[in-house]
Design an enzyme around this catalytic site. Structure first.
Site, short mmCIF file in Angstrom:
data_model
loop_
_atom_site.label_atom_id
_atom_site.label_comp_id
_atom_site.label_asym_id
_atom_site.label_seq_id
_atom_site.Cartn_x
_atom_site.Cartn_y
_atom_site.Cartn_z
N ASP A 9 0.97 -1.17 0.33
CA ASP A 9 -0.32 0.33 0.03
C ASP A 9 0.90 1.15 -0.50
O ASP A 9 0.31 2.23 0.82
CB ASP A 9 -0.54 0.09 0.98
CG ASP A 9 -1.66 -1.68 0.98
OD1 ASP A 9 -2.78 -1.82 0.21
OD2 ASP A 9 -1.58 -1.82 2.55
N LYS A 12 2.42 2.40 -5.20
CA LYS A 12 2.91 1.73 -6.25
C LYS A 12 2.41 1.62 -7.24
O LYS A 12 2.97 2.64 -8.43
CB LYS A 12 3.66 0.51 -6.33
CG LYS A 12 4.12 -0.05 -5.14
CD LYS A 12 4.18 -1.54 -4.98
CE LYS A 12 3.36 -2.46 -4.71
NZ LYS A 12 2.39 -1.98 -3.31
N GLY A 38 -3.73 -3.84 -4.10
CA GLY A 38 -5.20 -3.53 -4.29
C GLY A 38 -4.03 -2.63 -5.04
O GLY A 38 -3.61 -1.24 -4.12
N HIS A 39 -4.74 -2.13 -6.03
CA HIS A 39 -3.50 -0.39 -6.46
C HIS A 39 -4.50 0.81 -7.24
O HIS A 39 -5.71 -0.15 -7.87
CB HIS A 39 -2.77 -1.24 -7.87
CG HIS A 39 -1.29 -2.14 -7.52
ND1 HIS A 39 -0.51 -1.53 -7.20
CD2 HIS A 39 -1.49 -2.79 -8.10
CE1 HIS A 39 0.02 -2.66 -6.73
NE2 HIS A 39 0.01 -3.83 -7.86
N GLN A 229 2.03 -6.20 -3.04
CA GLN A 229 2.60 -6.32 -1.46
C GLN A 229 3.87 -5.23 -1.33
O GLN A 229 3.33 -3.82 -1.86
CB GLN A 229 2.69 -7.93 -1.02
CG GLN A 229 1.01 -8.42 -0.72
CD GLN A 229 1.02 -9.13 -2.15
OE1 GLN A 229 1.76 -9.27 -2.79
NE2 GLN A 229 -0.57 -8.89 -2.21
N THR A 307 -9.79 -4.83 1.06
CA THR A 307 -10.33 -5.59 2.02
C THR A 307 -10.84 -4.50 2.61
O THR A 307 -12.42 -4.97 3.50
CB THR A 307 -9.48 -6.48 2.65
OG1 THR A 307 -8.91 -5.13 3.41
CG2 THR A 307 -8.74 -7.20 2.67
P1 GDP Z 1 -0.68 0.23 -3.81
O1 GDP Z 1 -0.92 -1.15 -4.13
O2 GDP Z 1 0.56 0.19 -3.42
O3 GDP Z 1 -0.48 1.09 -5.14
O4 GDP Z 1 -0.86 1.62 -3.08
P2 GDP Z 1 -2.70 1.43 -2.44
O5 GDP Z 1 -3.09 2.31 -4.19
O6 GDP Z 1 -3.25 0.55 -1.85
O7 GDP Z 1 -2.85 2.54 -1.90
C1 GDP Z 1 -2.08 3.68 -2.16
C2 GDP Z 1 -3.20 5.07 -1.90
O8 GDP Z 1 -2.47 6.01 -1.97
C3 GDP Z 1 -4.08 4.83 -3.21
O9 GDP Z 1 -5.55 5.93 -2.91
C4 GDP Z 1 -3.51 6.47 -3.68
O10 GDP Z 1 -4.13 7.48 -4.66
C5 GDP Z 1 -2.62 7.40 -2.67
N1 GDP Z 1 -1.56 7.85 -2.73
C6 GDP Z 1 -0.49 7.39 -4.10
N2 GDP Z 1 0.68 8.22 -3.68
C7 GDP Z 1 0.17 9.37 -2.83
C8 GDP Z 1 -0.04 10.63 -2.46
O11 GDP Z 1 1.36 11.00 -2.54
N3 GDP Z 1 -0.12 11.32 -1.41
C9 GDP Z 1 -1.44 10.69 -1.16
N4 GDP Z 1 -2.25 11.72 -0.40
N5 GDP Z 1 -1.84 9.77 -1.78
C10 GDP Z 1 -1.51 9.07 -1.91
#
Ligand code: GDP
Length: 432
Positions: A9, A12, A38-39, A229, A307
């Site tokens: 999370d 990425k 989940g991205h 992950q 989730t």
């Molecule tokens: P991933 O699985 O690593 O891609 O991460 P997730 O998508 O689960 O969680 C990242 C969340 O943080 C998402 O809702 C993104 O839109 C948000 N996000 C990513 N970079 C930033 C940031 O620099 N600032 C903020 N406020 N949100 C961000």
């Protein structure tokens, strides 16, 4: 490749989308995990939460690959393909799935829940996403799993029936010995959704992906491998058993896609300016002030993309990060969520303690850690939301980032960009 360096999370998806926007890469590949990831990607007015389709879905020129190392939940896959189509992104002509990828059956999610039920009796749930990924990888190791390519073989139905019969025996064992309950009705429903999804899967491009990737590379194209992950959840080097069921470290890119290590170039690591964790197990860097942790959850929208569970929030854990960088060989770093800061002082964890002694090495079990060493740095409040260049970033944030850079100096990683918001445009480049 792009990998998370914390507990997942890290954002990425956004960085992958950012890298793909540069036009340097013609394809993006998932190499491990499954729909337990989940991205979230936001581009203009479009938001897409992907679990199994690679993060390049919103880039129309980019090919999408699902590697042999991935456990494919066909129901999720077909659902996402449909959702993308309704958003104006028909991915079917540019999506390729390895014939060696692993097939999640309609009973795997139930077996995942059964495993968790069994563990909870000892009070030690892992907190899986119940997507069935762990049970699939167990079947892979036991050499009885179904592969994606099997769906096109004449004896698939026979093979599947045998496999399901075997799984049903497992379920009965959980029911009779450990009181795990399930309804026949939910199995019937899962079966009918799965059977329909298999029909759709057969229309997709299932191929020898290793060969296709080799061809693309020999044409001089650059590809991106997308980790799911994070390094701290790696099945071998994370806090076992509170880990995911695959290797998340970059070394697994070669095996999860069928490419040689010679094909590897840059390794981008992704972190948040703080740390989060979901699931069971210890979390030494956790913010101990419940109100402040709650505020981080809200401000950072720290609720799981798969989730919806609230994520535990902690300070940036440099001790764990140094371990993750050492194992990953990361040479470039993305730092996200620098816009989220809720206190005048932020803490950084620089070491772990056990019985008053500062640990030199990362412990076998995080539960052994009974205290942490922290340093305090001035915080920056909500000032940096949406900042798009370093000059406009607040001096406190710049000194925080400089502090991180200095603490990692010997590991030779360059900070690439710093995220200041959810949108593709919300970030600034860091001049090393
Ligand atoms: P991933 O699985 O690593 O891609 O991460 P997730 O998508 O689960 O969680 C990242 C969340 O943080 C998402 O809702 C993104 O839109 C948000 N996000 C990513 N970079 C930033 C940031 O620099 N600032 C903020 N406020 N949100 C961000």
């Amino acid at each position: 490749m792009v990998v998370g360096l914390q507990w997942g999370d890290e954002g990425k998806g956004k960085n992958i989308d950012e890298l793909l926007s540069s036009g340097t890469y013609s394809g993006v590949a998932r190499f491990q995990g499954g729909a337990n990831a989940g991205h979230t990607i936001m581009a203009g007015n479009t938001t897409f939460v992907g679990h199994i389709v690679p993060s390049g879905a919103l880039q129309k020129e980019v090919e999408l690959y699902i590697g042999n190392g991935v456990a494919v939940d066909v129901v999720s896959l077909i659902k996402e393909i449909r959702e993308l189509k309704s958003l104006g992104f028909d991915v079917t002509s540019r999506l390729y799935i390895s014939n060696r990828a692993k097939l999640v059956s309609y009973l795997h999610p139930l077996l995942d829940r059964a495993d968790e039920h069994y563990r909870s009796r000892g009070g030690s749930k892992i907190g899986t996403t119940s997507k069935g990924i762990g049970p699939v990888y167990s079947d892979v190791r036991a050499r009885r799993a179904l592969l994606i390519g099997d769906v096109n073989l004449p004896d698939f139905e026979e093979k599947e029936a045998k496999f399901v019969e075997f799984q049903m025996n497992f379920l009965k064992m959980y029911k009779e010995n450990y009181g795990f309950d399930f309804l026949e009705k939910e199995i019937d429903e899962a079966k009918s959704k799965w059977t329909e999804a298999i029909r759709e899967l057969k229309k997709l491009q299932i191929c020898d992906l290793s060969f296709l990737i080799e061809q693309r590379l020999s044409e001089g194209k650059n590809l991106l491998a997308e980790g799911a992950q994070g390094a701290m959840l790696d099945i071998d080097f994370g806090d076992y058993p509170n880990v995911t069921s695959s290797n998340t470290l970059p070394a697994n890119v070669c095996l999860g896609l069928g490419v040689s290590h010679r094909a590897l170039r840059n390794i981008y690591g992704v972190i948040k300016a703080y740390t989060t964790k979901v699931g069971g197990g210890s979390f030494p860097a956790r913010i101990r002030d419940a109100e402040l942790e709650n505020a981080f959850q809200k401000a950072g929208n720290e609720f799981g993309a798969t989730t919806g569970r609230p994520r535990m929030c902690g300070w940036l854990d440099l001790f764990a990060l140094r371990y993750a960088i050492r194992l990953s060989g990361v040479n470039k770093l993305f730092i996200n969520k620098a816009d989220i800061c809720l206190s005048d002082e932020v803490k950084v964890v620089t070491g772990y303690k056990k019985s008053g002694v500062i640990l030199k090495e990362f412990p076998l079990r995080l539960g052994e850690v009974d205290d942490v060493v922290t340093e305090e740095i001035p915080g920056w409040g909500a000032k940096n939301h949406g900042v798009k260049n370093k000059e406009n970033a607040s001096p406190e944030l710049v000194s925080y980032l400089t502090y991180i850079k200095n603490k990692l100096r010997d590991l030779k990683v360059d900070i690439v960009t710093v995220g200041t918001g959810q949108d593709r445009e919300d970030s600034f480049t860091w001049d090393n």
